[in-house]
Design a protein around this motif. Sequence first.
Motif, PDB file in Angstrom:
ATOM      1  N   CYS A 563       0.826  -1.203   0.000  1.00  0.00           N
ATOM      2  CA  CYS A 563       0.000   0.000   0.000  1.00  0.00           C
ATOM      3  C   CYS A 563       0.862   1.256   0.000  1.00  0.00           C
ATOM      4  O   CYS A 563       1.938   1.268   0.599  1.00  0.00           O
ATOM      5  CB  CYS A 563      -0.864  -0.045   1.266  1.00  0.00           C
ATOM      6  N   SER A 564       0.374   2.295  -0.682  1.00  0.00           N
ATOM      7  CA  SER A 564       1.056   3.585  -0.589  1.00  0.00           C
ATOM      8  C   SER A 564       0.153   4.562   0.152  1.00  0.00           C
ATOM      9  O   SER A 564      -1.063   4.373   0.206  1.00  0.00           O
ATOM     10  CB  SER A 564       1.373   4.124  -1.984  1.00  0.00           C
ATOM     11  N   ILE A 565       0.762   5.568   0.741  1.00  0.00           N
ATOM     12  CA  ILE A 565      -0.003   6.647   1.366  1.00  0.00           C
ATOM     13  C   ILE A 565       0.459   7.939   0.707  1.00  0.00           C
ATOM     14  O   ILE A 565       1.647   8.286   0.773  1.00  0.00           O
ATOM     15  CB  ILE A 565       0.262   6.743   2.881  1.00  0.00           C
ATOM     16  N   LEU A 566      -0.450   8.626   0.053  1.00  0.00           N
ATOM     17  CA  LEU A 566      -0.083   9.847  -0.655  1.00  0.00           C
ATOM     18  C   LEU A 566      -0.920  11.012  -0.141  1.00  0.00           C
ATOM     19  O   LEU A 566      -2.127  11.061  -0.382  1.00  0.00           O
ATOM     20  CB  LEU A 566      -0.347   9.682  -2.164  1.00  0.00           C
ATOM     21  N   GLY A 616      -3.452   2.202  -3.132  1.00  0.00           N
ATOM     22  CA  GLY A 616      -2.947   3.506  -2.712  1.00  0.00           C
ATOM     23  C   GLY A 616      -4.015   4.261  -1.940  1.00  0.00           C
ATOM     24  O   GLY A 616      -5.171   4.321  -2.355  1.00  0.00           O
ATOM     25  N   ILE A 617      -3.612   4.812  -0.780  1.00  0.00           N
ATOM     26  CA  ILE A 617      -4.534   5.624   0.021  1.00  0.00           C
ATOM     27  C   ILE A 617      -4.156   7.083  -0.184  1.00  0.00           C
ATOM     28  O   ILE A 617      -2.987   7.451  -0.025  1.00  0.00           O
ATOM     29  CB  ILE A 617      -4.398   5.280   1.525  1.00  0.00           C
ATOM     30  N   THR A 618      -5.120   7.917  -0.561  1.00  0.00           N
ATOM     31  CA  THR A 618      -4.833   9.338  -0.691  1.00  0.00           C
ATOM     32  C   THR A 618      -5.555  10.118   0.402  1.00  0.00           C
ATOM     33  O   THR A 618      -6.736   9.917   0.646  1.00  0.00           O
ATOM     34  CB  THR A 618      -5.254   9.851  -2.072  1.00  0.00           C
ATOM     35  N   VAL A 619      -4.766  10.966   1.056  1.00  0.00           N
ATOM     36  CA  VAL A 619      -5.311  11.871   2.070  1.00  0.00           C
ATOM     37  C   VAL A 619      -5.586  13.196   1.359  1.00  0.00           C
ATOM     38  O   VAL A 619      -4.658  13.792   0.798  1.00  0.00           O
ATOM     39  CB  VAL A 619      -4.285  12.054   3.216  1.00  0.00           C
ATOM     40  N   ASP A 620      -6.852  13.628   1.332  1.00  0.00           N
ATOM     41  CA  ASP A 620      -7.169  14.874   0.626  1.00  0.00           C
ATOM     42  C   ASP A 620      -7.971  15.801   1.535  1.00  0.00           C
ATOM     43  O   ASP A 620      -8.085  15.545   2.732  1.00  0.00           O
ATOM     44  CB  ASP A 620      -7.909  14.571  -0.686  1.00  0.00           C
ATOM     45  N   PHE A 621      -8.515  16.872   0.975  1.00  0.00           N
ATOM     46  CA  PHE A 621      -9.171  17.847   1.843  1.00  0.00           C
ATOM     47  C   PHE A 621     -10.415  17.278   2.507  1.00  0.00           C
ATOM     48  O   PHE A 621     -10.761  17.676   3.620  1.00  0.00           O
ATOM     49  CB  PHE A 621      -9.458  19.141   1.070  1.00  0.00           C
ATOM     50  N   ARG A 633      -7.216   3.433  -3.972  1.00  0.00           N
ATOM     51  CA  ARG A 633      -7.098   3.230  -5.413  1.00  0.00           C
ATOM     52  C   ARG A 633      -6.535   1.847  -5.705  1.00  0.00           C
ATOM     53  O   ARG A 633      -5.656   1.361  -4.990  1.00  0.00           O
ATOM     54  CB  ARG A 633      -6.163   4.295  -5.987  1.00  0.00           C
ATOM     55  N   ASP A 634      -7.035   1.253  -6.762  1.00  0.00           N
ATOM     56  CA  ASP A 634      -6.575  -0.056  -7.220  1.00  0.00           C
ATOM     57  C   ASP A 634      -5.640   0.145  -8.403  1.00  0.00           C
ATOM     58  O   ASP A 634      -5.992   0.825  -9.379  1.00  0.00           O
ATOM     59  CB  ASP A 634      -7.800  -0.886  -7.635  1.00  0.00           C
ATOM     60  N   ARG A 635      -4.452  -0.444  -8.324  1.00  0.00           N
ATOM     61  CA  ARG A 635      -3.445  -0.252  -9.368  1.00  0.00           C
ATOM     62  C   ARG A 635      -3.907  -0.734 -10.742  1.00  0.00           C
ATOM     63  O   ARG A 635      -3.760  -0.024 -11.743  1.00  0.00           O
ATOM     64  CB  ARG A 635      -2.176  -1.023  -8.973  1.00  0.00           C
ATOM     65  N   ASN A 636      -4.491  -1.932 -10.778  1.00  0.00           N
ATOM     66  CA  ASN A 636      -4.786  -2.527 -12.088  1.00  0.00           C
ATOM     67  C   ASN A 636      -5.881  -1.779 -12.844  1.00  0.00           C
ATOM     68  O   ASN A 636      -5.774  -1.562 -14.044  1.00  0.00           O
ATOM     69  CB  ASN A 636      -5.168  -3.996 -11.939  1.00  0.00           C
ATOM     70  N   THR A 637      -6.947  -1.391 -12.125  1.00  0.00           N
ATOM     71  CA  THR A 637      -8.070  -0.731 -12.810  1.00  0.00           C
ATOM     72  C   THR A 637      -7.964   0.790 -12.731  1.00  0.00           C
ATOM     73  O   THR A 637      -8.676   1.492 -13.429  1.00  0.00           O
ATOM     74  CB  THR A 637      -9.404  -1.133 -12.153  1.00  0.00           C
ATOM     75  N   MET A 638      -7.131   1.297 -11.862  1.00  0.00           N
ATOM     76  CA  MET A 638      -6.995   2.726 -11.576  1.00  0.00           C
ATOM     77  C   MET A 638      -8.291   3.326 -11.019  1.00  0.00           C
ATOM     78  O   MET A 638      -8.448   4.536 -10.973  1.00  0.00           O
ATOM     79  CB  MET A 638      -6.546   3.501 -12.823  1.00  0.00           C
ATOM     80  N   LYS A 639      -9.229   2.473 -10.622  1.00  0.00           N
ATOM     81  CA  LYS A 639     -10.476   2.963 -10.011  1.00  0.00           C
ATOM     82  C   LYS A 639     -10.223   3.307  -8.543  1.00  0.00           C
ATOM     83  O   LYS A 639      -9.327   2.751  -7.907  1.00  0.00           O
ATOM     84  CB  LYS A 639     -11.547   1.858 -10.081  1.00  0.00           C
ATOM     85  N   GLN A 640     -11.039   4.240  -8.016  1.00  0.00           N
ATOM     86  CA  GLN A 640     -10.912   4.618  -6.607  1.00  0.00           C
ATOM     87  C   GLN A 640     -12.259   4.542  -5.900  1.00  0.00           C
ATOM     88  O   GLN A 640     -13.295   4.774  -6.512  1.00  0.00           O
ATOM     89  CB  GLN A 640     -10.391   6.052  -6.478  1.00  0.00           C
ATOM     90  N   TRP A 662     -11.072  -6.726  -5.129  1.00  0.00           N
ATOM     91  CA  TRP A 662     -11.351  -5.334  -5.465  1.00  0.00           C
ATOM     92  C   TRP A 662     -12.803  -5.183  -5.937  1.00  0.00           C
ATOM     93  O   TRP A 662     -13.466  -4.196  -5.627  1.00  0.00           O
ATOM     94  CB  TRP A 662     -10.359  -4.840  -6.525  1.00  0.00           C
ATOM     95  N   GLU A 663     -13.292  -6.171  -6.655  1.00  0.00           N
ATOM     96  CA  GLU A 663     -14.682  -6.110  -7.139  1.00  0.00           C
ATOM     97  C   GLU A 663     -15.642  -5.954  -5.952  1.00  0.00           C
ATOM     98  O   GLU A 663     -16.545  -5.126  -5.968  1.00  0.00           O
ATOM     99  CB  GLU A 663     -15.049  -7.390  -7.917  1.00  0.00           C
ATOM    100  N   LYS A 664     -15.425  -6.773  -4.924  1.00  0.00           N
ATOM    101  CA  LYS A 664     -16.309  -6.693  -3.761  1.00  0.00           C
ATOM    102  C   LYS A 664     -16.183  -5.335  -3.080  1.00  0.00           C
ATOM    103  O   LYS A 664     -17.161  -4.776  -2.593  1.00  0.00           O
ATOM    104  CB  LYS A 664     -15.968  -7.805  -2.767  1.00  0.00           C
ATOM    105  N   VAL A 665     -14.962  -4.822  -3.029  1.00  0.00           N
ATOM    106  CA  VAL A 665     -14.751  -3.530  -2.380  1.00  0.00           C
ATOM    107  C   VAL A 665     -15.514  -2.434  -3.125  1.00  0.00           C
ATOM    108  O   VAL A 665     -16.138  -1.558  -2.514  1.00  0.00           O
ATOM    109  CB  VAL A 665     -13.235  -3.212  -2.293  1.00  0.00           C
TER     110      VAL A 665
END
Lengths: 680, 680
Positions: A563-566, A616-621, A633-640, A662-665
């Motif tokens: 996992c990444s944290i951005l 990938g987990i993104t911390v945003d406003f 975010r899922d790497r393969n599909t780039m969906k979030q 990922w489908e279930k998520v």
Amino acid sequence: MSNPEIEAQLAPLRERVQEQGNLVRELKAQGAAELDVKKAVAELKARKKVLEEKELALTPSVVSFDRAKMEDLLKRRFFYDQSFAIYGGITGQYDFGPMGCALKSNILALWRQYFALEEQMLEVDCSILTPEPVLKASGHVERFADLMVKDVKTGECFRLDHLIKQALEKLSKAKEATPALQAECEDIIIKLDGLNKQELADVLAKYNIKSPLTGNDLTEPIEFNLMFATQIGPTGLVKGFLRPETAQGIFVNFKRLLEFNQGKLPFAVAQIGNSFRNEISPRSGLIRVREFTMAEIEHFCDPVHKDHPKFGNIKAEKMTLYSACNQMDGKSAAQVEIGAAVASKLVANETLGYYMARIQQFLLAIGIKPECLRFRQHMSNEMAHYACDCWDAEILTSYGWVECVGCADRSAYDLGQHTAATGVRLVAEKRLPAPKTVEVSEIVPNKQALGKTFKKEAKNITDALAKLSLEEITKVEQQLAGDGQYKLTLADGQSHELDKNTISVKHSSKTVHVEEFIPSVVEPSFGIGRIMYALLEHSFQCRDGDEQRCYFTLPSLVAPIKCSILPLSNNTDFQPYTQKLSSALTKAELSHKVDDSSGSIGRRYARTDEIAIPYGITVDFDTLKEPHTVTLRDRNTMKQVRVGLEEVVGVVKDLSTARTTWEKVTEQYPLFEQQEASSK
Amino acid sequence: MSNPEIEAQLAPLRERVQEQGNLVRELKAQGAAELDVKKAVAELKARKKVLEEKELALTPSVVSFDRAKMEDLLKRRFFYDQSFAIYGGITGQYDFGPMGCALKSNILALWRQYFALEEQMLEVDCSILTPEPVLKASGHVERFADLMVKDVKTGECFRLDHLIKQALEKLSKAKEATPALQAECEDIIIKLDGLNKQELADVLAKYNIKSPLTGNDLTEPIEFNLMFATQIGPTGLVKGFLRPETAQGIFVNFKRLLEFNQGKLPFAVAQIGNSFRNEISPRSGLIRVREFTMAEIEHFCDPVHKDHPKFGNIKAEKMTLYSACNQMDGKSAAQVEIGAAVASKLVANETLGYYMARIQQFLLAIGIKPECLRFRQHMSNEMAHYACDCWDAEILTSYGWVECVGCADRSAYDLGQHTAATGVRLVAEKRLPAPKTVEVSEIVPNKQALGKTFKKEAKNITDALAKLSLEEITKVEQQLAGDGQYKLTLADGQSHELDKNTISVKHSSKTVHVEEFIPSVVEPSFGIGRIMYALLEHSFQCRDGDEQRCYFTLPSLVAPIKCSILPLSNNTDFQPYTQKLSSALTKAELSHKVDDSSGSIGRRYARTDEIAIPYGITVDFDTLKEPHTVTLRDRNTMKQVRVGLEEVVGVVKDLSTARTTWEKVTEQYPLFEQQEASSK
């Protein structure tokens, strides 16, 4: 491979293989001279090779793969790279950087789970430095060699088959080459693997092949042993080698292991460790290296009971089997259920079949493409002389089909060799159905007379006598009855004359309840570096419409970092959330990477894609507002999706351990729609 | 160690140490001759040794430990044993059997969690075979040696210090030995570590020491390099060694790793792997071996900022520090909070202190006894010349205090050495507070003229010129201004005359925003085999009243197998329950062992205790009834509770991962009272 157009092109090649396969069968049936059979087999292999190369050339997926691009990425993000590069480097040695090392240890951890834990194997960890007598007994000192030639002036070495291939290719491409010469060269290149030392020397002479670097003359072919030699201890007298495989460490410990298992068979022993081969001219990246990690299993069992208690669990596993028979008939590999393959005796026994199925399950679990995996059976002429049946798991890569796992029934060979070399009986016992009476012959030393005659040597003599086989004892008896003398030669080469005064032969009968036997060994042997390389090839992708954005689709089970944290930007308000997530991921034992460097979020995603981070987990406003949420975010599909801050670590954990998909998520959490910024 | 009776006995010895410590300080302050300081230090060490041996002799826990009994158990249950024993074995090499191998991999898994994961280190996996130039730069080719002597006739080798000690001990125990001779021998034995090659040779001559095996004469002392040498590749021209430590693999990859970390410092790199030392005469079991696993960390940081962001987390950790100062004063080690030790500069900096505390937390977590752990500071005279500060984690075993983890601030030494050897600048950059203007001098080659004069060599010359230091450039300028000539010597030894026509020196000024520096390295280095051995000693126990029933109290976190399953008898009704439990444990990734052999339940418990299995599930007749239950037994207390069949795997999982304790479990579930059958 059932495309009719392709098959039409392959048909004549298949026919040529079959024709030759039939010839080989015929010759064998007639009991033809060994040399004739050998020649026919060499031709058979040559024809098979032409067929296989054509088949591969017609398979588009392999052709479209851009190896240079992948290698550039592997180097740039330090998955692995040449060792000691700042010192000029050494060919055939690689250092695994953080991503390669993590991928490798994740593969090994899964291997342990699939094999050592699941099958309750005994895992051992034996010495790498091995004294010479051990590798003499295993046959490596005598036979583990490749042919090479040396430049007579510079001493530069060339692996003979590589050199001839290169020279003949050059020759046949030259302007002045006649079609006849071209055909001749092509023919030799195809048959190269089957030629022996003398035949290769003849080729060298006929085409007057010189050193490609200097044009100097070359030596005659030399057998070069591929083991690294060293001296153990300071005297310089104890010769040792770096082990060329891990298996021998298991065999020499057989007695201890059998005892650990309370004397019961079957049991399996596993070992993961490094082995070494001093290749003459290593190439093909991780495929052929001087130092490599293996994972080997030795499954010891009764030679007459090779069934497996868990065979039922896997018998429906569909496998691509490329049988020796199909290879001789020019046919393709076939899809077969392993249960059927064992039932029809195509695969020799349940134990062998069980491991083949488990090997397949493991390789698919780490991400090997099923359509690029086959099990190829050794043809009787390429099988080691002691093996009963041998199947290699071969994986299709841009280097062709590469042997990545061997799975062989080695019968009693190895334990027998070490027993013969040491006199220590590496055997198991089983209860006889009923006790039986056996005749026993043994040599009775007259200790007093021996001591008087041979002094200090008497003990060595007694020990050597105790190790004599029944056959030898009969010989002793005959000789004593003849001229009354028997000459005993000890292991150190010394001989002693014994006579009726010093020894006698005694016969008796005794009742035995158990019988001894040398167990059979089934050996699955994994080349971890090769598997890893094939996996990287199979998972290498570029984004549609953006050839510069490459990534690896490694399954999260083996991905180096889960996992990444951005943080969206370097706004300091994000920091506490980033830190909190990082601690929570560490607590959940999830490897992760915080990327708070500058650069657009899209660019940073691209960077994490390159090192195969699946989530990938993104911390945003929105994270700052209650209820606190982040995007995942899922790497393969780039969906979030948008997930609660408190929940997200659990979701990543479940994804990483394959407890959810990922489908279930995406069904469970709202999609987060935002155009991912381009990497440019 | 604050027992007043013991202290009274130690007081005079402490005084003698302090007296000598003061002398050493005085000599240093006076700037006395090196030889005088060295002699005084040797005497200081000798007095320290006497003190330490006395201290140990007065510590009863160590004395009461029965090493032979433990070693017998380790051998019998194949934790580890001598390698290649059926071939006669090789000293200093050990094979780890199933239990040793599992213990080792559990320790390493925990290590990864404590260090690599927790600190987000970059883990790498580098080559073992190392070409000579790398180990020349690191200093190993020249300095990594021990002294030995050879029997002039048989060639038998003896480690010199061991030999002298043995000979003098024998001499002083002889009947004819005078008290004066005995005192002399004792004095030499104590000072042995401090004697140099010549002094040792003198001892050999003075006492006319011969080979203890043959009585033959011995050679002069010889320096024997402890690295295993081999040849890489077939030419016999590329000399290589098996690495003597894993660290060099990290240093030579520094540039790639810094780049992977996006150029930012600090960062830490971890490596687990095997290293090799060709000991002259290995002994002391796992403590001194020829092949061993290390886990090393290289933490790279700015030399002027050695603070650590997580220091606050551990600053209250109480540690037993045996400072150089206390060692010189004959004092004991002291209990100090690491925060205070860094604040008072006793420990050089936060990063070093942070790792020391983490090392302690790790060692205690795996089960090392806190009272048997201390951190000993190297005294200035025993520290490698490049190190700023060095503390060894020493663990008390029956062999005395054994260095198990080194923790050194190695400053910029290693990166500097490899930079000097390769010309590749292993440096990092940092932003200057404000840009500054610097004068730059560089050599401008006249490419055309160079090419014309030196042909193919021109490129090598240009490359070599680009690597010259500022100092050398100044020298070039002076020489060109003088006789107009400059002689350049290349790495291969060839020299070339350059002149004003082929090169010139250019001066310019430029504005720079960053400065380059060589990072400092803090290196915690773990000897896994030694730690493991110490752990086995610390956890070895015998049952009260039954000295034959021995076991290991290994914490479940590192225990080789987490759980046993024992059916009460071989009644077939138990089988489905045994199998169900085994599958459930496998699914929960818990290693376990089913023991359905005959033998009383007590005897089987004793067998599982021997291999340190912390928990045991027994299937008995109550299991067959609804609600199905089993008993769960704790190895250390031998207490049992009755737990539901469906719950028990969860309970074992929580116990094994330290999510609960046995105390809590006994509160939650009813005790199962049954006299455990004796093992007899």
